[in-house]
Design a protein around this motif. Structure first.
Motif, mmCIF file in Angstrom:
data_model
loop_
_atom_site.group_PDB
_atom_site.id
_atom_site.type_symbol
_atom_site.label_atom_id
_atom_site.label_comp_id
_atom_site.label_asym_id
_atom_site.label_seq_id
_atom_site.Cartn_x
_atom_site.Cartn_y
_atom_site.Cartn_z
ATOM 1 N N SER A 416 -40.176 -73.001 3.193
ATOM 2 C CA SER A 416 -39.106 -73.699 2.898
ATOM 3 C C SER A 416 -39.334 -75.113 3.260
ATOM 4 O O SER A 416 -39.117 -76.082 2.645
ATOM 5 C CB SER A 416 -37.732 -73.250 2.951
ATOM 6 N N PHE A 417 -39.688 -75.042 4.660
ATOM 7 C CA PHE A 417 -40.039 -76.291 5.487
ATOM 8 C C PHE A 417 -41.258 -76.989 4.692
ATOM 9 O O PHE A 417 -41.254 -78.232 4.679
ATOM 10 C CB PHE A 417 -40.237 -75.919 6.854
ATOM 11 N N ASN A 420 -40.182 -78.791 1.536
ATOM 12 C CA ASN A 420 -39.328 -79.831 2.038
ATOM 13 C C ASN A 420 -40.207 -81.074 2.177
ATOM 14 O O ASN A 420 -40.107 -82.310 1.932
ATOM 15 C CB ASN A 420 -38.398 -79.485 2.957
ATOM 16 N N LYS A 423 -41.413 -83.945 0.427
ATOM 17 C CA LYS A 423 -40.927 -85.263 -0.124
ATOM 18 C C LYS A 423 -40.713 -86.168 1.175
ATOM 19 O O LYS A 423 -40.054 -87.091 1.275
ATOM 20 C CB LYS A 423 -39.274 -84.989 -0.092
ATOM 21 N N ASP A 424 -41.871 -85.684 2.112
ATOM 22 C CA ASP A 424 -42.130 -86.769 3.089
ATOM 23 C C ASP A 424 -42.452 -87.882 2.794
ATOM 24 O O ASP A 424 -42.778 -88.370 1.808
ATOM 25 C CB ASP A 424 -43.378 -86.193 4.191
ATOM 26 N N VAL A 465 -40.295 -77.787 -7.251
ATOM 27 C CA VAL A 465 -41.037 -79.017 -6.114
ATOM 28 C C VAL A 465 -42.328 -79.303 -7.059
ATOM 29 O O VAL A 465 -42.653 -80.610 -6.774
ATOM 30 C CB VAL A 465 -41.162 -78.352 -4.876
#
Length: 873
Positions: A416-417, A420, A423-424, A465
């Motif tokens: 999950s990290f 995420n 989107k950095d 994603v």
């Protein structure tokens, strides 16, 4: 005999196109009409210090190109030209070249070095020019004579090129010893003459293959290694880089001799990685990557068996260096450059370090995980993007090698990290994150994984994603395509229903939009999008057949649009070709997918006319890649449409003929041969009207010295396809085909030596020959079996020769026993005597029955029953 050619050579470099053209024509005419005079004139020009450097340099270049070429046929022709020269002329040319080594004009001496090496590559294997090495060593001077540094430099360069050009077994050991002595002395006693030391170090790099005996001798080995290690500390960056290149080469050639030096080498490489200039640091990392390659190969070849009886020593250098090596590599990861991925072919310290880390992971498996994970956890959330990207890159790098048990809990926690992090705010962090995702899908997802990382619960968020991130910058979008590729591949064996099916339409839509983007030619995005689309189609299940059917007209439409693109430059032409090749590739996969299922075959049949028209239009393009892809798509179409394909043959046949005649782009020729096989299987006897032309061209191809050898095995295999399709009608070709097969069989029965490449080729050749025999026997079985009786003894003899060769692989064994069965099946009781008089086949069949390969077993079992039936009848 020699001519004054200075002005012609200068004119050949004139900015005026007309002057240049006339000069080039004059040179060509001189070469064709008087080769000895031409080559002698060039060597005299090159040797003459009073001539302009420009004319000398071109003279040397033309001379070199008159002795060597990339194409095998042309190279052989040039060698024959040199060999046939009058010995007196050759001696004059060689003397002029040796004289040029003393020239202060570096371009002239450098070119002369290369030309001498080209002549050496022709003459030394033929036991000619025995004095060359002695003359060159004389240039290095004895204890009492000091030769000019420029001559030493040119001589060392020449020795290096000679070693590069010739095989390591053609020089006598005393000559090798003298060369190594001169080279190593050139490295160690230069007194600040950097160019001489550099030439000596590069020459050593080329001579390392020759030093087998010297490396066996501990004293000599110690001396060579000491000099190389000292040279890595030179003040000149070029020399340090060349010395590390020698160490890299030694790591693969003399791996088993390195143990006593590894501590020193680690110290030297660590210092270079931490503080030296990038070209040197990259070679220092390359040393460790090379050691990894060696140890991975040993592990793959010998498994865990490194007992005293093992053929090779495994020193576990990487395992021993691990506690110090991994931190050293992790340190390099934060030395990224801004937008490093944007540059085509960019290679820097961070990339080299990450690549080496990946190889270390493959070498030591689970042992790397506890050394890397603290670094990942410490850096993954830092404000500095360099740290976040390095942590992600490190994590992605160690995903191949360690066990699933070790990695799965880590990936489950991190997934999950990682999603995420797509989107950095930093482009490079997103790039490495998408790459890491693709590695997770490649190594921790699929039917063989016990408890896959991807579950029904997290699949949807993953897809959301990825489909959002595919809109990102081209380099990120390209990596996302890679992630989707491996995600689809993991569901390849999902059965009738795939977890990916509900998302298929959205994924296909996103890939098509990615391929259409204006910036899609950056970072290979368009290519990746279409390659991923192919994989999505290939791995789709019957439940989504309707979606694939809807994709078919879309891709056909896109291919049609490429015909209308405005072409005003060669760049436009290249873009059109690339796009056409990609679209033909997608159509091929769609045809294969829909054509293999009865319920969807009609979609192919409905569109076949339109598709065939598009493929024939594509042949107008001159790109080999487009021809290959269009041919493969047509082969798939022939298979899918069966006998209906005959209506396209009259128009398509001219392109088949063109493909079979395309010697230069031999891949096109090979693929065309394969497509002929597809057509034979589709049309059966309907292919007969075209067989005369096809067989004539195939026989010409086999007789040609210009055609690449890799095309010949498929041609033999194609004989079998033709014979199977037209049955007894193959009789008219038998007198031409069989001598070709027998000649090739005899050639392949001779030992292939120790060369792995030759062993592989020999296996391919035998497979092609057996496929031909099998097709011919089966083709005559129900019509004219007696025609094969005169050849039966030879075929048995060939199978026996193959049986005796333990280098053969399983596919050759299967093909050979298959032909044993075909021979018995076709000739029946007529062959009984042959089998009764033959002892080897029982042993061969028994060996194959014991094979671990089920197909080999089954084929041998069938062959045995068939032979027993005819012997006992």
């Amino acid at each position: 005999m020699a001519m004054e050619i200075t002005q012609v050579l200068l004119n050949a470099q004139s900015p005026d196109g007309n002057v240049r053209k006339v000069a080039e024509e004059n040179l060509l005419q001189f070469q064709e009409q008087n080769l000895p005079g031409f080559l002698l004139s060039l060597s005299i020009e090159l040797a003459n210090n009073d001539k302009p450097p420009e004319s000398r340099k071109l003279a040397g270049l033309i001379l070199k190109n008159s002795l060597d070429a990339k194409e095998t046929a042309r190279k052989e022709e040039l060698i024959k030209g040199w060999v046939s020269l009058d010995p007196a002329v050759k001696t004059q040319i060689k003397n002029a070249l040796l004289q040029t080594l003393a020239s202060v004009v570096q371009d002239a001496s450098h070119t002369s070095s290369q030309v001498i090496a080209k002549i050496a590559s022709i003459e030394i294997p033929r036991q000619e020019w025995p004095e060359l090495v002695g003359v060159l060593l004389g240039n290095m001077g004895g204890p009492l004579s000091e030769k000019p540094p420029t001559l030493k430099q040119a001589t060392l360069e020449t020795l290096g090129y000679v070693c590069e050009e010739i095989s390591s077994d053609v020089l006598a050991q005393d000559q090798v010893n003298s060369i190594l002595t001169a080279v190593v002395q050139g490295m160690s006693t230069t007194g600040g003459k950097n160019d001489v030391c550099l030439a000596a170090t590069r020459a050593l790099y080329n001579a390392l293959d020759f030093a087998q005996t010297n490396f066996e001798n501990e004293m000599e080995r110690n001396y060579i290694m000491r000099v190389i290690c000292e040279t890595t500390l030179s003040a000149d960056v070029r020399i340090r880089q060349a010395a590390f290149e020698c160490l890299v080469s030694i790591s693969s050639i003399y791996y088993e001799k390195l143990a006593p030096y590894m501590q020193d080498i680690f110290r030297i490489t660590a210092k270079a990685v931490k503080s030296d200039e990038e070209p040197v640091a990259l070679q220092a990392i390359e040393f460790w990557s090379s050691i990894c390659d060696e140890e991975i190969e040993i592990q793959e070849e010998y498994g865990g068996d490194f007992s005293g009886d093992s053929e090779i020593s495994h020193y576990h250098f990487i395992k021993q260096a691990l506690p110090a090596l991994v931190p050293l590599l992790l340190e390099t990861l934060t030395k990224q450059e801004e937008d490093q991925d944007q540059e085509e072919g960019a290679w820097n310290l961070a990339m080299a370090g990450g690549t080496c880390l990946g190889l270390v992971a493959r070498t030591v498996s689970d042992d790397i995980v506890p050394l890397v994970m603290p670094y990942v956890q410490e850096n993954i959330s830092k404000p500095d993007w360099h740290c976040r990207e390095a942590a992600t890159y490190a994590f992605g790098s160690i995903l191949e090698g360690p066990s699933l048990e070790k990695l799965q809990p880590l990936v489950n926690m991190a997934l999950s990290f990682i999603l995420n992090a797509m989107k950095d705010e930093n482009n490079q962090v997103k790039d490495s994150t998408a790459w890491t995702l693709s590695r997770i899908f490649e190594f921790l997802h699929g039917p063989t994984v016990q408890s896959p990382v991807i579950t029904p619960a997290n699949l949807q968020p993953i897809i959301v994603v990825l489909l959002e991130s595919i809109k990102d910058s081209p380099n990120v979008a390209e990596k996302v395509c890679g992630a989707l590729y491996f995600l689809a591949q993991g569901y390849e064996q999902a059965g009738p229903s795939s977890p990916l099916s509900p998302f298929l339409a959205d994924i296909i839509g996103a890939l098509l939009r990615a391929a259409e983007r204006n910036d899609a030619s950056d970072s290979r995005l368009r290519t990746s999008a279409y390659e991923t689309l192919n994989e999505i189609v290939r791995c789709s299940t019957p439940e989504t057949a309707n979606i694939i059917m809807q994709l078919l007209p879309v891709i056909m439409g896109k291919l049609g649009q490429t015909m209308e693109l405005q072409i005003v430059s060669s760049d436009d032409r290249e873009k059109q070709s690339d796009l056409q090749a990609l679209l033909c590739g997608v159509l091929q996969v769609i045809i294969q997918k829909l054509g293999s299922v009865d319920g969807t075959k009609y979609a192919i049949q409905q569109c076949a006319d339109q598709m065939m028209a598009l493929f024939l239009q594509v042949f107008a393009c001159r790109s080999a890649t487009v021809h290959e892809e269009a041919m493969l798509a047509i082969g798939a179409l022939a298979y899918a449409t069966g006998g209906e394909f005959v209506k396209y043959m009259s128009e398509f046949y001219k392109y088949v003929e063109m493909g079979l005649q395309n010697f230069e782009e031999y891949q096109v020729c090979a693929i065309t041969v394969g497509v002929v096989g597809d057509i034979c299987r589709a049309l059966d006897e309907k292919v007969l009207p075209y067989c005369d032309g096809i067989m004539t061209q195939l026989l010409k191809d086999l007789s040609s010295t210009q055609l690449h050898r890799s095309v010949k095995p498929p041609i033999f295999s194609c004989f079998g396809d033709i014979a199977l399709a037209i049955d007894g009608n193959f009789e008219k070709y038998l007198n031409y085909a069989m001598p070709m097969l027998q000649g090739a069989a005899e050639l392949s029965a001779q030992a292939a030596g120790q060369d792995d490449e030759m062993v592989d080729y020999n296996n391919q050749l035998r497979n092609g020959i057996f496929e031909a025999y099998s097709g011919i026997f089966q083709g005559f079985k129900n019509t004219k079996p007696e025609l094969m009786m005169p050849y039966a003894g030879h075929v048995l003899h060939f199978i026996e020769a193959v049986f005796q060769d333990k280098e053969r692989d399983d596919s050759v064994s299967k093909a050979a026993v298959g032909v044993l069965g075909d021979l018995a099946d076709t000739l029946g009781s007529n062959a009984a005597l042959l089998f009764r008089n033959s002892a080897f086949f029982k042993e061969f069949l028994n060996e194959c029955m014991m094979s671990e390969d089920n197909q080999v077993k089954e084929t041998a079992s069938w062959a045995q029953m068939t032979i027993e039936r005819i012997i006992s009848s």
